[in-house]
Design a protein around this motif. Sequence first.
Motif, short mmCIF file in Angstrom:
data_model
loop_
_atom_site.label_atom_id
_atom_site.label_comp_id
_atom_site.label_asym_id
_atom_site.label_seq_id
_atom_site.Cartn_x
_atom_site.Cartn_y
_atom_site.Cartn_z
N VAL A 28 0.85 -1.20 0.00
CA VAL A 28 0.00 0.00 0.00
C VAL A 28 0.87 1.24 0.00
O VAL A 28 0.69 2.15 -0.80
CB VAL A 28 -0.98 0.01 1.21
CG1 VAL A 28 -1.78 1.29 1.24
CG2 VAL A 28 -1.89 -1.20 1.16
N GLN A 29 1.86 1.25 0.90
CA GLN A 29 2.73 2.42 0.88
C GLN A 29 4.14 2.07 0.39
O GLN A 29 5.09 2.78 0.67
CB GLN A 29 2.74 3.10 2.24
CG GLN A 29 3.20 2.25 3.37
CD GLN A 29 3.83 3.11 4.45
OE1 GLN A 29 3.97 4.31 4.28
NE2 GLN A 29 4.20 2.51 5.55
N ASN A 30 4.23 0.98 -0.35
CA ASN A 30 5.51 0.58 -0.92
C ASN A 30 6.61 0.73 0.12
O ASN A 30 7.52 1.56 -0.01
CB ASN A 30 5.80 1.44 -2.17
CG ASN A 30 7.09 1.06 -2.85
OD1 ASN A 30 7.59 -0.06 -2.70
ND2 ASN A 30 7.66 2.00 -3.60
N ILE A 31 6.52 -0.10 1.17
CA ILE A 31 7.46 0.04 2.30
C ILE A 31 8.89 0.03 1.78
O ILE A 31 9.22 -0.67 0.81
CB ILE A 31 7.25 -1.05 3.39
CG1 ILE A 31 7.39 -2.46 2.82
CG2 ILE A 31 5.95 -0.87 4.13
CD1 ILE A 31 7.52 -3.54 3.89
N GLY A 32 9.72 0.81 2.45
CA GLY A 32 11.11 0.90 2.01
C GLY A 32 12.02 1.19 3.17
O GLY A 32 11.61 1.80 4.15
N ALA A 33 13.25 0.74 3.05
CA ALA A 33 14.27 1.06 4.05
C ALA A 33 15.63 0.64 3.51
O ALA A 33 15.73 -0.34 2.76
CB ALA A 33 14.00 0.33 5.38
N TYR A 34 16.64 1.37 3.90
CA TYR A 34 18.04 1.03 3.61
C TYR A 34 18.27 0.70 2.13
O TYR A 34 18.88 -0.31 1.77
CB TYR A 34 18.51 -0.10 4.55
CG TYR A 34 18.22 0.28 5.97
CD1 TYR A 34 18.86 1.37 6.55
CD2 TYR A 34 17.22 -0.36 6.72
CE1 TYR A 34 18.54 1.81 7.82
CE2 TYR A 34 16.90 0.07 8.00
CZ TYR A 34 17.56 1.15 8.53
OH TYR A 34 17.23 1.59 9.79
N GLY A 35 17.72 1.58 1.28
CA GLY A 35 17.99 1.48 -0.15
C GLY A 35 17.15 0.47 -0.91
O GLY A 35 17.38 0.23 -2.09
N THR A 36 16.16 -0.12 -0.26
CA THR A 36 15.31 -1.11 -0.95
C THR A 36 13.84 -0.74 -0.76
O THR A 36 13.49 -0.20 0.29
CB THR A 36 15.53 -2.52 -0.35
OG1 THR A 36 16.91 -2.83 -0.43
CG2 THR A 36 14.75 -3.58 -1.09
N GLU A 37 13.04 -1.02 -1.76
CA GLU A 37 11.59 -0.85 -1.63
C GLU A 37 10.94 -2.17 -2.02
O GLU A 37 11.48 -2.91 -2.84
CB GLU A 37 11.08 0.26 -2.55
CG GLU A 37 11.47 1.65 -2.10
CD GLU A 37 10.95 2.74 -3.04
OE1 GLU A 37 10.66 3.82 -2.53
OE2 GLU A 37 10.85 2.50 -4.26
N ILE A 38 9.75 -2.39 -1.50
CA ILE A 38 9.07 -3.66 -1.77
C ILE A 38 8.78 -3.80 -3.27
O ILE A 38 8.74 -4.91 -3.80
CB ILE A 38 7.79 -3.79 -0.91
CG1 ILE A 38 7.31 -5.23 -0.89
CG2 ILE A 38 6.73 -2.88 -1.34
CD1 ILE A 38 6.04 -5.45 -0.12
N LYS A 39 8.61 -2.69 -3.96
CA LYS A 39 8.26 -2.76 -5.39
C LYS A 39 9.31 -3.50 -6.21
O LYS A 39 9.02 -4.03 -7.27
CB LYS A 39 8.03 -1.36 -5.96
CG LYS A 39 9.29 -0.56 -6.14
CD LYS A 39 9.04 0.64 -7.04
CE LYS A 39 10.39 1.24 -7.38
NZ LYS A 39 10.43 2.55 -7.84
N ASN A 40 10.54 -3.57 -5.71
CA ASN A 40 11.61 -4.24 -6.46
C ASN A 40 11.40 -5.74 -6.58
O ASN A 40 11.97 -6.38 -7.45
CB ASN A 40 12.98 -4.00 -5.80
CG ASN A 40 13.29 -2.52 -5.66
OD1 ASN A 40 12.71 -1.71 -6.37
ND2 ASN A 40 14.17 -2.18 -4.76
N THR A 41 10.59 -6.31 -5.68
CA THR A 41 10.41 -7.77 -5.70
C THR A 41 8.96 -8.20 -5.95
O THR A 41 8.71 -9.38 -6.15
CB THR A 41 10.88 -8.37 -4.35
OG1 THR A 41 10.33 -7.60 -3.31
CG2 THR A 41 12.39 -8.38 -4.24
N VAL A 42 8.04 -7.25 -5.94
CA VAL A 42 6.63 -7.61 -6.17
C VAL A 42 6.39 -7.82 -7.66
O VAL A 42 6.75 -6.97 -8.47
CB VAL A 42 5.69 -6.49 -5.65
CG1 VAL A 42 4.25 -6.73 -6.09
CG2 VAL A 42 5.76 -6.38 -4.13
N THR A 43 5.78 -8.95 -8.01
CA THR A 43 5.44 -9.15 -9.42
C THR A 43 3.95 -8.89 -9.67
O THR A 43 3.59 -8.24 -10.63
CB THR A 43 5.82 -10.55 -9.92
OG1 THR A 43 5.31 -11.51 -8.99
CG2 THR A 43 7.31 -10.72 -10.05
N THR A 44 3.09 -9.39 -8.77
CA THR A 44 1.65 -9.11 -8.89
C THR A 44 1.02 -8.97 -7.50
O THR A 44 1.57 -9.45 -6.51
CB THR A 44 0.90 -10.27 -9.62
OG1 THR A 44 1.15 -11.48 -8.93
CG2 THR A 44 1.29 -10.40 -11.07
#
Length: 336
Positions: free
Chosen positions: A124-140
């Motif tokens: 929902v808020q594309n959680i992110g920390a320490y140079g990474t965001e969840i969007k980098n690994t989400v496919t669907t």
Amino acid sequence: MIVQEHVSLKPYNSFGLDVNACYFCELQERRDIALLQERKVFDTESYLIIGEGNNILFTKDFEGYVIHNQLRGIEIIEETTDTISLKVAAGEDWHAFVLYCCEKEWYGIENLAYIPSTVGAAPVQNIGAYGTEIKNTVTTVEAYHIPTREFVTLTQEQCKFGYRTSVFKDCAKQYIILSVTFQLSKIPQLNTTYKDINEALRALDSQSTKALDVANVVTQIRKRKLPEPSELGSAGSFFKNPVVSKARYESLKNQYPAIISYSQENDVKLAAGWLIEQCGWKGYRQGEVGVYDKQSLILVNYGHATGQDILALARKITASVQQKFEIDLQTEVNIL
Ligand code: EPU
């Protein structure tokens, strides 16, 4: 599915605010959605889907249905020599899922360890920390689309991920996230550029750093910097880091040479924690509310604050940052 009336939301929001929901129910199976539909819950505006309630500020009682997403299950849907795809139900605990993957040496989400969230709330808020965001690994992302009453599967692109945002945040109330599919790497791929992580890993002096080492280091850093949700009510970063043009940044830098910034492709992101600290708020406390003494981006409830108390403090902070830096801080937390 049992629908309870007048339920305290204190255990369901990380600020620990003592507010009530008019109606409360647990979403445990997909077919519960049909039951909610039968009750015409989605015909009204007043429903709220929550995970662990880590990013919500309740300023009053919720006069509608609070639906607690409790869907469970982790399923491997595809595996190659290099990658693995997992479909994870929305109600799974995020940190437990991160550890599960790290222990199997699947790479990609180790920097996101110890973020308080459920798997379903994370995109929902594309959680992110320490140079990474969840969007980098989400496919669907699989969801129930309330306006059309259809089950849909959104591709990564359709999720419209941005800095702490997505289509699920922009169109709040339209989606019930059911599961998230991740593609992780079976080949070690670490992002240890963040200074604190790099230093802590070097101190470990291990021959080959594994995903679990990074997750452990990130967990230690987060425990040092951020309040323990079970001990002190908060919602993590209350504000987003503001993004300004390069020209605006240059003029701020002239005036405040120590300003902390991160250069992006077309603009510059500023550390809101630094701006707030410069306005003298770090460690501030008035009655039951305050600004965390190790991180000014975090507002805390010392026990008996109301949502209105926290909102009033947030407004004072926003006004002082506006006055000193002419920057309009935006909240990251969802204010209800
Ligand atoms: N800083 C200060 N004073 C403060 C706080 C921070 O000077 O009171 C400085 C720090 O020294 C550092 C810089 O500001 O140089 C950035 O601080 P930090 O590394 O703590 O990260 P942040 O930008 O404040 C963001 C995320 C966090 C995430 C960290 C680590 C946002 C809104 N917040 O915080 O996410 O854990 O980076 O990557 O982007 C959250 O979203 O709830 C959250 C905790």
